[in-house]
Design a protein around this motif. Structure first.
Motif, PDB file in Angstrom:
ATOM      1  N   GLN A   1      -7.291   7.440   5.565  1.00 21.92           N
ATOM      2  CA  GLN A   1      -6.686   7.752   4.270  1.00 21.92           C
ATOM      3  C   GLN A   1      -7.799   7.931   3.246  1.00 21.92           C
ATOM      4  O   GLN A   1      -8.688   7.093   3.139  1.00 21.92           O
TER       5      GLN A   1
ATOM      6  N   TYR B   1      -3.145  10.236  -1.684  1.00 18.59           N
ATOM      7  CA  TYR B   1      -4.152  10.176  -0.634  1.00 18.59           C
ATOM      8  C   TYR B   1      -3.802  11.150   0.487  1.00 18.59           C
ATOM      9  O   TYR B   1      -2.632  11.301   0.835  1.00 18.59           O
TER      10      TYR B   1
ATOM     11  N   HIS C   1       2.889   1.813   0.190  1.00 13.39           N
ATOM     12  CA  HIS C   1       2.590   3.241   0.360  1.00 13.39           C
ATOM     13  C   HIS C   1       3.781   3.956   0.979  1.00 13.39           C
ATOM     14  O   HIS C   1       4.443   3.415   1.857  1.00 13.39           O
TER      15      HIS C   1
ATOM     16  N   SER D   1       4.734   7.897   2.625  1.00 14.06           N
ATOM     17  CA  SER D   1       4.096   9.129   3.094  1.00 14.06           C
ATOM     18  C   SER D   1       5.096  10.077   3.734  1.00 14.06           C
ATOM     19  O   SER D   1       6.098   9.652   4.292  1.00 14.06           O
TER      20      SER D   1
ATOM     21  N   GLN E   1      -8.623   9.422  -0.887  1.00 14.54           N
ATOM     22  CA  GLN E   1      -8.042   9.783  -2.176  1.00 14.54           C
ATOM     23  C   GLN E   1      -8.165  11.284  -2.437  1.00 14.54           C
ATOM     24  O   GLN E   1      -9.210  11.889  -2.202  1.00 14.54           O
TER      25      GLN E   1
ATOM     26  N   THR F   1      -3.748  11.786   4.382  1.00  9.79           N
ATOM     27  CA  THR F   1      -3.626  10.869   5.511  1.00  9.79           C
ATOM     28  C   THR F   1      -3.727  11.654   6.814  1.00  9.79           C
ATOM     29  O   THR F   1      -3.083  12.694   6.971  1.00  9.79           O
TER      30      THR F   1
ATOM     31  N   THR G   1       0.050  10.682   1.028  1.00  2.00           N
ATOM     32  CA  THR G   1       0.565   9.348   0.771  1.00  2.00           C
ATOM     33  C   THR G   1       0.542   9.065  -0.715  1.00  2.00           C
ATOM     34  O   THR G   1      -0.401   9.442  -1.412  1.00  2.00           O
ATOM     35  N   TYR G   2       1.578   8.373  -1.200  1.00  2.00           N
ATOM     36  CA  TYR G   2       1.607   7.898  -2.588  1.00  2.00           C
ATOM     37  C   TYR G   2       1.518   6.382  -2.557  1.00  2.00           C
ATOM     38  O   TYR G   2       2.248   5.724  -1.817  1.00  2.00           O
ATOM     39  N   ALA G   3       0.609   5.826  -3.326  1.00  2.00           N
ATOM     40  CA  ALA G   3       0.406   4.383  -3.389  1.00  2.00           C
ATOM     41  C   ALA G   3       1.045   3.817  -4.652  1.00  2.00           C
ATOM     42  O   ALA G   3       0.801   4.323  -5.741  1.00  2.00           O
TER      43      ALA G   3
ATOM     44  N   HIS H   1       3.780  -1.446   8.937  1.00  2.00           N
ATOM     45  CA  HIS H   1       3.921  -0.006   8.789  1.00  2.00           C
ATOM     46  C   HIS H   1       5.140   0.441   9.599  1.00  2.00           C
ATOM     47  O   HIS H   1       5.259   0.110  10.772  1.00  2.00           O
TER      48      HIS H   1
END
Length: 186
Positions: free
Chosen positions: A149, A159, A29, A31, A151, A161, A183-185, A70
């Motif tokens: 988080q 997402y 992820h 962010s 979607q 966050t 956030t991009y997963a 993280h």
């Protein structure tokens, strides 16, 4: 700060490439978020804002399911003043172990606990004293918090966050942050 950002992203990218080579199930992820901070020093409270970049990698299957790493790096967006004293967080970085419920699905609200280490560089300036009124110090210690988080659009890897972290705490100084971002997963 660029060195810290490069180090955090390199470490997480290295873990991701090792996981890909070993066919380990990993989620990555990235962010960006705005962070409202609250710095309580003695009897004064300051609220400078930061822009924070975060990256994390999490195991999604097996014995370590729900455990991750993280990293974050933040830069100042604004300072704050009280009683003629100006305070700015010049830079901030941290590394955390994340603990998430392994049964969380992509469409569920994901709640993670963060336990780690953070470093916050604070600059203060008292204009009445001229250049001798400038002071800079770094405060580093155990850090902890929680991140939520959810979607943005079902089936898409974006997402919302929301984070709350305590970056530093002792008898004379407390630094907390509340961040909101996307956030991009991978």
């Amino acid at each position: 700060m660029c060195k810290r950002l490069a180090l955090v992203i390199s470490a997480i990218s290295g873990l991701a490439s090792l996981g890909a080579q070993a066919d380990a199930p990993l989620a990555f992820h990235l962010s960006g978020q705005g962070v409202y901070t609250k710095v309580k020093a003695s009897s004064e409270t300051f609220s400078p804002t930061l822009f924070q970049l975060k990256a994390d990698i999490e195991v999604t299957n097996g014995l370590l399911d729900g455990i991750g790493i993280h990293g974050m790096v933040a830069a100042p967006m604004s300072d704050d003043s009280a009683n003629e004293l100006t305070l700015e967080i010049a830079q901030q970085s941290g590394i955390y172990l994340t603990l998430t419920n392994p049964d969380t699905q992509p469409e569920d609200l994901k709640v993670s606990i963060l336990l780690g280490y953070a470093s916050t560089e604070i600059e203060t300036y008292l204009p009445n004293l001229g250049e001798s009124g400038r002071y800079k110090d770094t405060f580093s210690d155990f850090s902890y918090g929680i991140t939520l988080q959810d979607q943005v659009i079902e089936g898409k890897p974006f997402y919302w966050t929301l984070d709350y972290l305590r970056y530093y705490n002792d008898d004379n100084l407390r630094v907390d942050g509340l961040g909101l971002g996307v956030t991009y997963a991978f």
